[in-house]
Design a protein around this motif. Sequence first.
Motif, mmCIF file in Angstrom:
data_model
loop_
_atom_site.group_PDB
_atom_site.id
_atom_site.type_symbol
_atom_site.label_atom_id
_atom_site.label_comp_id
_atom_site.label_asym_id
_atom_site.label_seq_id
_atom_site.Cartn_x
_atom_site.Cartn_y
_atom_site.Cartn_z
ATOM 1 N N SER A 1 -11.417 17.507 -2.696
ATOM 2 C CA SER A 1 -11.548 16.069 -2.464
ATOM 3 C C SER A 1 -11.416 15.742 -0.975
ATOM 4 C CB SER A 1 -10.479 15.303 -3.258
ATOM 5 O OG SER A 1 -10.598 15.551 -4.640
ATOM 6 N N LEU A 2 -10.421 16.344 -0.325
ATOM 7 C CA LEU A 2 -10.222 16.094 1.104
ATOM 8 C C LEU A 2 -11.368 16.658 1.931
ATOM 9 C CD1 LEU A 2 -6.379 16.776 1.434
ATOM 10 C CD2 LEU A 2 -7.559 14.573 1.263
ATOM 11 N N GLY B 1 -14.179 14.239 1.765
ATOM 12 C CA GLY B 1 -13.950 13.095 2.635
ATOM 13 C C GLY B 1 -14.143 13.424 4.103
ATOM 14 N N LEU C 1 -15.112 10.411 6.639
ATOM 15 C CA LEU C 1 -14.124 9.387 6.297
ATOM 16 C C LEU C 1 -12.805 9.570 7.035
ATOM 17 C CD1 LEU C 1 -14.616 9.138 2.405
ATOM 18 C CD2 LEU C 1 -15.615 7.698 4.199
ATOM 19 N N SER D 1 -9.435 9.396 3.466
ATOM 20 C CA SER D 1 -9.684 10.241 2.294
ATOM 21 C C SER D 1 -8.484 10.235 1.357
ATOM 22 C CB SER D 1 -9.994 11.685 2.728
ATOM 23 O OG SER D 1 -11.170 11.745 3.501
ATOM 24 N N ILE E 1 -14.050 9.218 -3.614
ATOM 25 C CA ILE E 1 -14.402 9.715 -2.280
ATOM 26 C C ILE E 1 -15.897 9.963 -2.184
ATOM 27 C CG2 ILE E 1 -14.181 11.694 -0.715
ATOM 28 C CD1 ILE E 1 -11.249 11.877 -1.542
ATOM 29 N N THR F 1 -18.591 8.100 0.451
ATOM 30 C CA THR F 1 -19.368 8.836 1.454
ATOM 31 C C THR F 1 -20.868 8.629 1.297
ATOM 32 O OG1 THR F 1 -19.484 10.832 0.068
ATOM 33 C CG2 THR F 1 -17.618 10.656 1.596
#
Length: 435
Positions: free
Chosen positions: A33-34, A37, A42, A47, A304, A308
């Motif tokens: 997920s990070l 981001g 982001l 994120s 996320i 984006t």
Amino acid sequence: MEFILNPIVISVVVLCALCLARVNVLLALIAASLVAGLTGGLGLTKSMELLSGGFSANATTALSYILLGTFAVAIAHTGLMQMLVRWIGSKMGGRPLVFCFGLAFIACLSQNVVPVHIAFIPLLIPPLLKLMNRMKLDRRAVSCALGFGLTAPYVSLPIGFGLIFQGIVAQSMTQNGMAVTVADVASVAWIAGLSMVVGLALAVFYFTRRPRTYLDKPVVGVTESDEEIRFGLRHWVTLGAIVAAVAVQIMLESLPLAALLGLIIMLAGGAFQFKKLDDHIASGISMMGFIAFVMLIAGGYAAILKETGAVNSLIEGVVPLMGESKWVAATIITLIGLLVTMGIGTSFGTVPILAVIYVPLCTAVGFSVPATILLMTIAGALGDAGSPASDSTLGPTSGLNADGQHNHIWDTCVPTFLAYNVTLLVAGIVVSQFI
């Protein structure tokens, strides 16, 4: 190059690589997920905010699993499931093929006839582990059987969860410019289900060829006792609680309320003592809490990706690769669906996202309405059938790993991915050319 650097592609590759390296799924999903981001521009702080803010999307589902786990443990301690296990053992013990196909049938009922989804797994599977051990049954066969029953029925049949899923497909396609009814979806979706039948047969026959030995370890939520259990008042109360929970789930479409009502009925009827409630809740969290947190993180991951705009940029990056070949187009379209759903892990949640892409893309390429429906349906099923973050893979693992001897990735996700995603991809690519 844009395709390779897309946040979806990079994050899904990271997710799969970490999971295959046996990194905990929860940590792998947070990392993916990070990464999505950061590669989407982001920043780390934004994120993290989106990740935690997206928890609400799956909060109800997470609460459902905690309460269902507690309900399952309470039922298990009454001895009711041990009675069922003994009956199953007398009918199917020593016959692995019959056992696996029987579980697949029971799982099918949980989607269409008695729509409780994965709620039956923590009730039924942990008490059956000792029987599987005696049969030396490879649990990968069971995970594939359960995975089939949790996915194929709602994909194929407009009943129960199937009516909800096919309704989402029809509504999403109509909102994006292609008028479709549930009847239209049902007239084509059975092809996806049929391909999964092929995958089920291949997986069960393959994994039952050789015996696999497991140790008889303590099982979470199952009380060890050689004492013969006699059917009594607490069992009648428990059956009443189960019926009431199913009725509430069907009428109000709320799993948390259904599980909570079941617990209240069992407590009020004396099926278990009040002083045992804390122990049951702790065991329920132990059994299903991990799934709940994974579903929360999956909701954040989806938030996320939405922020984006990675899905739209992914489409723009692959359109030039299609050319005028429907074969190439179908392959790329289904692979896009696989990438999106592998990360988010839910077909119900990703269909509206995919419809924005699929409808104009399939129209531009020249696919018919039935072909577009099939590709949409299969794209949704791909995530449920093999994603580490799908409740259709997490559910079987929660039951089969109740004694700590079943790996989520290598014993559930990889076998179900090979059995069902491969057959679904082939069915989508080939059949879409001729309908």
